[in-house]
Design a protein around this motif. Structure first.
Motif, PDB file in Angstrom:
ATOM      1  N   ASP A 147       0.508 -12.211  11.451  1.00 25.26           N
ATOM      2  CA  ASP A 147      -0.005 -10.906  11.016  1.00 25.26           C
ATOM      3  C   ASP A 147       1.101 -10.004  10.464  1.00 25.26           C
ATOM      4  N   ARG A 206      -6.378  -7.979   4.020  1.00 20.51           N
ATOM      5  CA  ARG A 206      -7.156  -8.237   5.237  1.00 20.51           C
ATOM      6  C   ARG A 206      -6.526  -7.507   6.431  1.00 20.51           C
ATOM      7  N   GLN A 255      -6.976  -3.646   6.183  1.00 20.74           N
ATOM      8  CA  GLN A 255      -8.322  -3.148   6.480  1.00 20.74           C
ATOM      9  C   GLN A 255      -8.468  -2.763   7.949  1.00 20.74           C
ATOM     10  N   ARG A 256      -7.605  -3.307   8.792  1.00 22.24           N
ATOM     11  CA  ARG A 256      -7.649  -2.993  10.226  1.00 22.24           C
ATOM     12  C   ARG A 256      -7.033  -1.630  10.548  1.00 22.24           C
ATOM     13  N   GLY A 258      -4.244 -11.119  -0.656  1.00 25.75           N
ATOM     14  CA  GLY A 258      -5.497 -11.091   0.100  1.00 25.75           C
ATOM     15  C   GLY A 258      -5.256 -11.018   1.596  1.00 25.75           C
ATOM     16  N   ASN A 259      -4.270 -11.761   2.080  1.00 23.93           N
ATOM     17  CA  ASN A 259      -3.928 -11.702   3.504  1.00 23.93           C
ATOM     18  C   ASN A 259      -3.406 -10.315   3.882  1.00 23.93           C
TER      19      ASN A 259
END
Length: 156
Positions: A94, A124, A127-128, A120-121
């Motif tokens: 992460d 992702r 977005q958190r 994209g990762n």
């Protein structure tokens, strides 16, 4: 010693910060800070050597592998930078900034599919976060700003 070196680093006194960090002995965190200082001064050979010593002392620290990737990129070693980023991501799946940096390197090399996957990762993970949340180690960039930047340079 480390706190003093960090304070000096924060004021931009990189040469003095490196001296203080290195005076504290052979500790991974101090070597990494000295490496950051030398990288900021454009002394990439010394920065790389110190960063690699830091990694030898603490192999499982993804931040040191990320730092080594930045040093390698600045020194013109994009392939080595990609390898170091992959090490950082292996240790921390992460690691937002590693995905972003990897996307930029792939984009620079014309590897569009790999760049889009990395971006994209990063998206992702972003977005958190709250869009107004500052991202560590980016000098105040917020999650929303980085989302906007990634969308601007990628097809997403």
């Amino acid at each position: 010693m480390l706190q003093q070196a960090l304070s000096l680093f924060d004021t931009g006194a990189y040469e003095r910060a490196a001296e203080v960090a290195l005076a504290g002995g052979e500790h991974a965190e101090q070597l990494a800070l000295a490496a950051r200082c030398y990288a900021n001064l454009g002394r990439y050979g010394e920065a790389r050597e110190l960063c690699e010593r830091s990694i030898r002392l603490e192999r499982l620290n993804p931040n040191s592998h990320y730092l080594l990737s930045m040093i390698r990129e600045q020194a013109g070693d994009d392939e080595g930078a990609i390898t170091s980023l992959k090490h950082a991501l292996y240790l921390d799946h992460d690691y937002l900034l590693a995905y972003f940096a990897l996307g930029n390197l792939f984009r620079k090399r014309g590897e569009r599919q790999e760049a889009e996957q990395s971006f994209g990762n990063a998206l992702r993970l972003l977005q958190r976060l709250d869009p107004n949340e500052a991202i560590p180690d980016t000098e105040g960039m917020t999650a929303g700003m980085l989302i906007h930047l990634i969308k601007g340079i990628s097809r997403r």
